[in-house]
Design an enzyme around this catalytic site. Structure first.
Site, PDB file in Angstrom:
ATOM      1  N   GLY A  64       6.356  37.133  90.129  1.00 51.41           N
ATOM      2  CA  GLY A  64       5.329  37.357  89.109  1.00 51.41           C
ATOM      3  C   GLY A  64       3.910  37.516  89.635  1.00 51.41           C
ATOM      4  CG  HIS A  87       8.712  52.462  92.218  1.00 47.16           C
ATOM      5  ND1 HIS A  87       9.967  51.919  92.034  1.00 47.16           N
ATOM      6  CD2 HIS A  87       8.774  53.175  93.370  1.00 47.16           C
ATOM      7  CE1 HIS A  87      10.759  52.307  93.021  1.00 47.16           C
ATOM      8  NE2 HIS A  87      10.063  53.068  93.845  1.00 47.16           N
ATOM      9  CG  LEU A 107      14.383  43.384  89.956  1.00 45.48           C
ATOM     10  CD1 LEU A 107      15.041  42.429  90.946  1.00 45.48           C
ATOM     11  CD2 LEU A 107      13.955  44.664  90.650  1.00 45.48           C
ATOM     12  CD  GLU A 124       4.037  46.378  94.158  1.00 46.03           C
ATOM     13  OE1 GLU A 124       4.375  45.752  93.142  1.00 46.03           O
ATOM     14  OE2 GLU A 124       4.719  46.418  95.190  1.00 46.03           O
TER      15      GLU A 124
HETATM   16  C1  GRF Z   1       7.013  44.366  93.266  1.00 48.20           C
HETATM   17  O1  GRF Z   1       7.125  44.941  94.533  1.00 48.20           O
HETATM   18  C2  GRF Z   1       7.308  45.413  92.241  1.00 48.20           C
HETATM   19  O2  GRF Z   1       6.778  46.663  92.536  1.00 48.20           O
HETATM   20  C3  GRF Z   1       8.790  45.454  92.338  1.00 48.20           C
HETATM   21  O3  GRF Z   1       9.153  44.092  92.417  1.00 48.20           O
HETATM   22  C4  GRF Z   1       8.110  43.364  93.036  1.00 48.20           C
HETATM   23  C5  GRF Z   1       7.725  42.254  92.118  1.00 48.20           C
HETATM   24  O4  GRF Z   1       6.781  41.416  92.643  1.00 48.20           O
HETATM   25  N1  GRF Z   1       9.396  46.221  91.311  1.00 48.20           N
HETATM   26  P1  GRF Z   1       6.124  40.283  91.727  1.00 48.20           P
HETATM   27  O5  GRF Z   1       7.251  39.575  90.991  1.00 48.20           O
HETATM   28  O6  GRF Z   1       5.165  40.938  90.793  1.00 48.20           O
HETATM   29  O7  GRF Z   1       5.443  39.363  92.703  1.00 48.20           O
END
Ligand code: GRF
Length: 232
Positions: A14, A105, A86, A175
């Site tokens: 998260g 992504h 996921l 991200e």
């Molecule tokens: C991130 O790399 C996101 O892009 C991918 O899963 C990961 C999740 O990370 N789909 P978090 O749970 O936000 O730390």
């Protein structure tokens, strides 16, 4: 003015959820509220983050689309953020929330996207392909994997000696701001504008190499050449 109610869907630690929570609380995303956090798995750290911020949270398994739809409706959710979620979003939710679901992504879509490209596999694929640049993409979710309109991209150079784990960490750090910019547009009702002209974030020192790289990529080429921001 009523607040734009966000549901953030997670499956893991998260950190992207945290970025959205922080952006809402520090006013980067004004007029929005993280109303609900839904995890597809029990016991993940993202649920602890939600509890710490007093955000309603629950686990809804990937095989319970009815429960998911009902919960979103009951909570009067306006927009959905897929932050490391996921599972596939059920078609009825995609339909109800058309153009109101943002996904993050960990690659420059359309490279290294689609079914089976998640987590560390994405970065392994980038290393195997030998690309010089990868990154993160925030995009609208549709009925396929990773194919909706791109909203915001951030470019990350692949460095010699990178392992998939090292690359994953470097990408994760961009991200967060990539997702926050897209969620801000969602809450401000500017998604169409961003989908028509996606934002590409490139570090100033990477700019020349990235443009050269983009010329060899027909799909990414135009968007990267038109890059209008460099504030990574
Ligand atoms: C991130 O790399 C996101 O892009 C991918 O899963 C990961 C999740 O990370 N789909 P978090 O749970 O936000 O730390």
């Amino acid at each position: 003015m009523s607040l734009f109610k966000l549901a953030v869907l997670i499956s893991g630690s998260g950190s992207n959820l945290q970025a959205v929570i922080d952006a809402v609380s520090n006013g980067t995303i004004p007029n929005a509220k993280v109303e609900l956090v839904i995890s597809s798995r029990e016991g993940v750290y993202g649920l602890e983050r939600a509890k710490k911020h007093n955000i309603a949270n629950m686990v809804i398994g990937r095989n319970d689309p009815v429960m998911l739809s009902k919960t979103l409706e009951d909570k009067k959710i306006d927009g959905i953020v897929l932050a490391g979620y996921l599972s596939m979003i059920p078609p009825e939710v995609i339909k109800t929330y058309k153009n109101n679901i943002v996904n993050i992504h960990p690659a420059l879509l359309p490279m290294f996207g689609g079914k089976g490209f998640y987590g560390i596999r994405v970065h392994q694929a980038a290393l195997t392909a030998g690309v010089n640049y990868t990154g993160a993409t925030a995009h609208l979710a549709d009925r396929e994997y990773d194919t909706g309109d791109v909203l915001v991209r951030s470019v990350v150079p692949v460095l010699s000696g990178d392992t998939a784990e090292v690359l994953q960490k470097r990408v994760l750090s961009v991200e967060h701001r990539t997702l926050v910019l897209a969620v801000k547009a969602l809450a401000e009702n500017r998604i169409d504008e961003l989908a028509a002209k996606p934002l590409t974030l490139i570090n100033e020192e990477d700019r020349e190499g990235v443009l050269e790289f983009a010329q060899g990529l027909t799909v990414l080429g135009k968007a990267l050449t038109d890059a209008d921001r460099s504030d990574l």
